[in-house]
Design a protein around this motif. Structure first.
Motif, PDB file in Angstrom:
ATOM      1  N   UNK A 240     168.983 -26.244 -64.531  1.00  0.00           N
ATOM      2  CA  UNK A 240     168.663 -24.900 -64.061  1.00  0.00           C
ATOM      3  C   UNK A 240     168.381 -24.959 -62.566  1.00  0.00           C
ATOM      4  N   UNK A 241     169.160 -24.222 -61.792  1.00  0.00           N
ATOM      5  CA  UNK A 241     168.990 -24.227 -60.342  1.00  0.00           C
ATOM      6  C   UNK A 241     167.793 -23.375 -59.928  1.00  0.00           C
ATOM      7  N   UNK A 242     167.007 -23.918 -59.017  1.00  0.00           N
ATOM      8  CA  UNK A 242     165.910 -23.184 -58.390  1.00  0.00           C
ATOM      9  C   UNK A 242     166.094 -23.337 -56.881  1.00  0.00           C
ATOM     10  N   UNK A 243     166.108 -22.241 -56.173  1.00  0.00           N
ATOM     11  CA  UNK A 243     166.368 -22.252 -54.732  1.00  0.00           C
ATOM     12  C   UNK A 243     165.479 -23.264 -54.008  1.00  0.00           C
ATOM     13  N   UNK A 244     166.128 -24.247 -53.351  1.00  0.00           N
ATOM     14  CA  UNK A 244     165.418 -25.278 -52.582  1.00  0.00           C
ATOM     15  C   UNK A 244     164.319 -25.969 -53.387  1.00  0.00           C
ATOM     16  N   UNK A 245     164.632 -26.271 -54.643  1.00  0.00           N
ATOM     17  CA  UNK A 245     163.648 -26.880 -55.527  1.00  0.00           C
ATOM     18  C   UNK A 245     163.082 -28.186 -54.984  1.00  0.00           C
ATOM     19  N   UNK A 246     163.950 -28.991 -54.350  1.00  0.00           N
ATOM     20  CA  UNK A 246     163.484 -30.280 -53.844  1.00  0.00           C
ATOM     21  C   UNK A 246     162.728 -30.165 -52.525  1.00  0.00           C
ATOM     22  N   UNK A 247     162.882 -29.052 -51.833  1.00  0.00           N
ATOM     23  CA  UNK A 247     162.193 -28.889 -50.561  1.00  0.00           C
ATOM     24  C   UNK A 247     160.830 -28.246 -50.801  1.00  0.00           C
ATOM     25  N   UNK A 248     160.083 -28.917 -51.668  1.00  0.00           N
ATOM     26  CA  UNK A 248     158.758 -28.441 -52.056  1.00  0.00           C
ATOM     27  C   UNK A 248     157.892 -29.650 -52.373  1.00  0.00           C
ATOM     28  N   UNK A 249     156.698 -29.389 -52.832  1.00  0.00           N
ATOM     29  CA  UNK A 249     155.755 -30.468 -53.104  1.00  0.00           C
ATOM     30  C   UNK A 249     155.670 -30.737 -54.601  1.00  0.00           C
ATOM     31  N   UNK A 250     155.482 -32.012 -54.951  1.00  0.00           N
ATOM     32  CA  UNK A 250     155.301 -32.359 -56.358  1.00  0.00           C
ATOM     33  C   UNK A 250     154.086 -31.596 -56.875  1.00  0.00           C
ATOM     34  N   UNK A 251     154.227 -30.861 -57.978  1.00  0.00           N
ATOM     35  CA  UNK A 251     153.108 -30.046 -58.463  1.00  0.00           C
ATOM     36  C   UNK A 251     151.935 -30.861 -59.009  1.00  0.00           C
ATOM     37  N   UNK A 252     152.101 -32.179 -59.117  1.00  0.00           N
ATOM     38  CA  UNK A 252     151.009 -33.024 -59.609  1.00  0.00           C
ATOM     39  C   UNK A 252     150.305 -33.748 -58.464  1.00  0.00           C
ATOM     40  N   UNK A 253     151.059 -34.537 -57.682  1.00  0.00           N
ATOM     41  CA  UNK A 253     150.431 -35.329 -56.617  1.00  0.00           C
ATOM     42  C   UNK A 253     150.517 -34.657 -55.256  1.00  0.00           C
ATOM     43  N   UNK A 254     151.303 -33.600 -55.151  1.00  0.00           N
ATOM     44  CA  UNK A 254     151.436 -32.787 -53.934  1.00  0.00           C
ATOM     45  C   UNK A 254     152.082 -33.556 -52.782  1.00  0.00           C
ATOM     46  N   UNK A 255     152.921 -34.532 -53.093  1.00  0.00           N
ATOM     47  CA  UNK A 255     153.709 -35.204 -52.059  1.00  0.00           C
ATOM     48  C   UNK A 255     155.022 -34.457 -51.886  1.00  0.00           C
ATOM     49  N   UNK A 256     155.490 -34.328 -50.636  1.00  0.00           N
ATOM     50  CA  UNK A 256     156.733 -33.615 -50.379  1.00  0.00           C
ATOM     51  C   UNK A 256     157.885 -34.356 -51.038  1.00  0.00           C
ATOM     52  N   UNK A 257     158.644 -33.665 -51.866  1.00  0.00           N
ATOM     53  CA  UNK A 257     159.647 -34.301 -52.710  1.00  0.00           C
ATOM     54  C   UNK A 257     160.937 -34.672 -51.983  1.00  0.00           C
ATOM     55  N   UNK A 258     161.321 -33.886 -51.012  1.00  0.00           N
ATOM     56  CA  UNK A 258     162.657 -34.020 -50.434  1.00  0.00           C
ATOM     57  C   UNK A 258     162.929 -35.413 -49.877  1.00  0.00           C
ATOM     58  N   UNK A 259     161.953 -35.982 -49.171  1.00  0.00           N
ATOM     59  CA  UNK A 259     162.163 -37.307 -48.587  1.00  0.00           C
ATOM     60  C   UNK A 259     161.236 -38.355 -49.189  1.00  0.00           C
ATOM     61  N   UNK A 260     160.751 -38.086 -50.401  1.00  0.00           N
ATOM     62  CA  UNK A 260     159.896 -39.053 -51.094  1.00  0.00           C
ATOM     63  C   UNK A 260     160.725 -40.258 -51.517  1.00  0.00           C
ATOM     64  N   UNK A 261     160.125 -41.447 -51.495  1.00  0.00           N
ATOM     65  CA  UNK A 261     160.832 -42.652 -51.919  1.00  0.00           C
ATOM     66  C   UNK A 261     160.637 -42.909 -53.411  1.00  0.00           C
ATOM     67  N   UNK A 262     159.863 -42.052 -54.075  1.00  0.00           N
ATOM     68  CA  UNK A 262     159.654 -42.196 -55.516  1.00  0.00           C
ATOM     69  C   UNK A 262     160.760 -41.468 -56.284  1.00  0.00           C
ATOM     70  N   UNK A 263     161.033 -41.925 -57.503  1.00  0.00           N
ATOM     71  CA  UNK A 263     162.032 -41.278 -58.346  1.00  0.00           C
ATOM     72  C   UNK A 263     161.552 -39.886 -58.753  1.00  0.00           C
ATOM     73  N   UNK A 264     162.483 -38.950 -58.800  1.00  0.00           N
ATOM     74  CA  UNK A 264     162.155 -37.585 -59.212  1.00  0.00           C
ATOM     75  C   UNK A 264     162.979 -37.197 -60.431  1.00  0.00           C
ATOM     76  N   UNK A 265     162.563 -36.133 -61.094  1.00  0.00           N
ATOM     77  CA  UNK A 265     163.316 -35.617 -62.233  1.00  0.00           C
ATOM     78  C   UNK A 265     163.258 -34.096 -62.211  1.00  0.00           C
ATOM     79  N   UNK A 266     164.269 -33.477 -62.771  1.00  0.00           N
ATOM     80  CA  UNK A 266     164.325 -32.018 -62.844  1.00  0.00           C
ATOM     81  C   UNK A 266     163.898 -31.600 -64.245  1.00  0.00           C
ATOM     82  N   UNK A 267     162.882 -30.779 -64.334  1.00  0.00           N
ATOM     83  CA  UNK A 267     162.422 -30.295 -65.630  1.00  0.00           C
ATOM     84  C   UNK A 267     163.379 -29.218 -66.146  1.00  0.00           C
ATOM     85  N   UNK A 268     163.394 -28.946 -67.447  1.00  0.00           N
ATOM     86  CA  UNK A 268     164.312 -27.942 -67.999  1.00  0.00           C
ATOM     87  C   UNK A 268     164.210 -26.578 -67.332  1.00  0.00           C
ATOM     88  N   UNK A 269     163.056 -26.261 -66.774  1.00  0.00           N
ATOM     89  CA  UNK A 269     162.884 -24.973 -66.100  1.00  0.00           C
ATOM     90  C   UNK A 269     163.548 -24.952 -64.730  1.00  0.00           C
TER      91      UNK A 269
END
Length: 271
Positions: A149-178
């Motif tokens: 499911x596409x969300x406008x600029x979903x990766x250019x935001x902060x992780x809702x748990x640790x609040x680290x900016x996701x776009x250039x994070x070196x940690x693995x990310x995942x897209x939730x069904x939403x």
């Protein structure tokens, strides 16, 4: 910075001399960077950011813009020079992988680094294993092509748990069904704490069918006393449908999608 001259071993003339032997906890590389923002030398931008964002004076805190890097210091011969892959003095590769756009060096090419022009930064994992989603604004693994499911600029935001900016994070990310994005380790931690809803939109993001079936059975086995057996309106977080259901202290099922991820509209409280 004045150059210090050291006698170089003959093997130092080989470009792979010292490969994987230098660097920091973030990257294996044979150079350090001079941060133009504070004129200090660090092994990588993450080392810089960790040091500079933890300063006691908030006014001194800052982060490094990777593309602004102009000078690097070879860790083999200690020569400071303009950004380049090969040291101008000892001829070693300062990074087996080198990106002149990101000013990025890394000796560990097993990461399969590649530069994404659309993202504007380097990614890891192999170009053939990723695609760039224009709407989400980032690269995702190929299994998610036409399957998220596409969300406008979903990766250019902060992780809702640790609040680290996701776009250039070196940690693995995942897209939730939403469609919202989260660090993979944060999502796993969320699951381990039985948190089944997206922290942003509150939609159900894990398979709750077994839990819903068990809850339905428990509700059927524990009827409410007559004085509490009244009808309430509930809003479903999953399908946004508003249902009229019988009140029960254990939960309320959406009449549209059968989800128990609902909240009572009459009181305005979440449950």
């Amino acid at each position: 910075m004045e150059e210090e001259h050291f006698p170089l071993p003959q093997s130092a003339m080989k470009q792979d001399f010292g490969k994987l032997q230098y660097g920091c906890e973030h990257y294996r590389r044979r150079c350090k960077i001079r941060a133009p923002c504070c004129d200090q030398i660090f092994t990588c931008r993450h080392c810089h950011n960790e040091a500079m964002t933890s300063l006691s004076n908030p006014k001194d805190r800052h982060e490094l813009v990777r593309r602004d890097i102009r000078q690097v210091v070879c860790l083999i011969c200690n020569t400071e020079q303009e950004v380049a892959k090969v040291c101008r003095k000892c001829n070693v590769n300062m990074g087996e992988y080198f990106c002149d756009i990101c000013k990025f060096y890394d000796d560990n090419t097993e990461k399969k680094q590649f530069h994404c022009d659309a993202c504007g930064i380097c990614r890891v994992g192999g170009r053939e294993n990723f695609f760039h989603c224009e709407r989400c604004g980032s690269c995702y693994s190929t299994p998610l092509r036409d399957n998220h499911t596409c969300v406008e600029n979903s990766m250019k935001s902060y992780c809702p748990i640790c609040w680290e900016f996701l776009f250039d994070s070196i940690k693995d990310t995942t897209v939730m069904p939403c469609g919202h994005t989260i660090h993979l380790e944060c999502f796993s931690e969320m699951e381990s704490m039985n948190q089944y809803r997206c922290p942003i939109c509150l939609k159900t993001v894990v398979d709750m069918s077994a839990s819903w079936a068990l809850l339905k059975m428990e509700i059927e086995c524990t009827p409410m006393p007559e004085e509490y057996s009244h009808e309430v309106s509930v809003h479903c977080n999953d399908c946004s449908h508003i249902s009229k259901v019988r009140f029960h202290i254990l939960g309320h099922k959406c009449s549209q999608c059968n989800s128990f991820n609902t909240w009572r509209t009459s009181s305005g409280g979440r449950q």
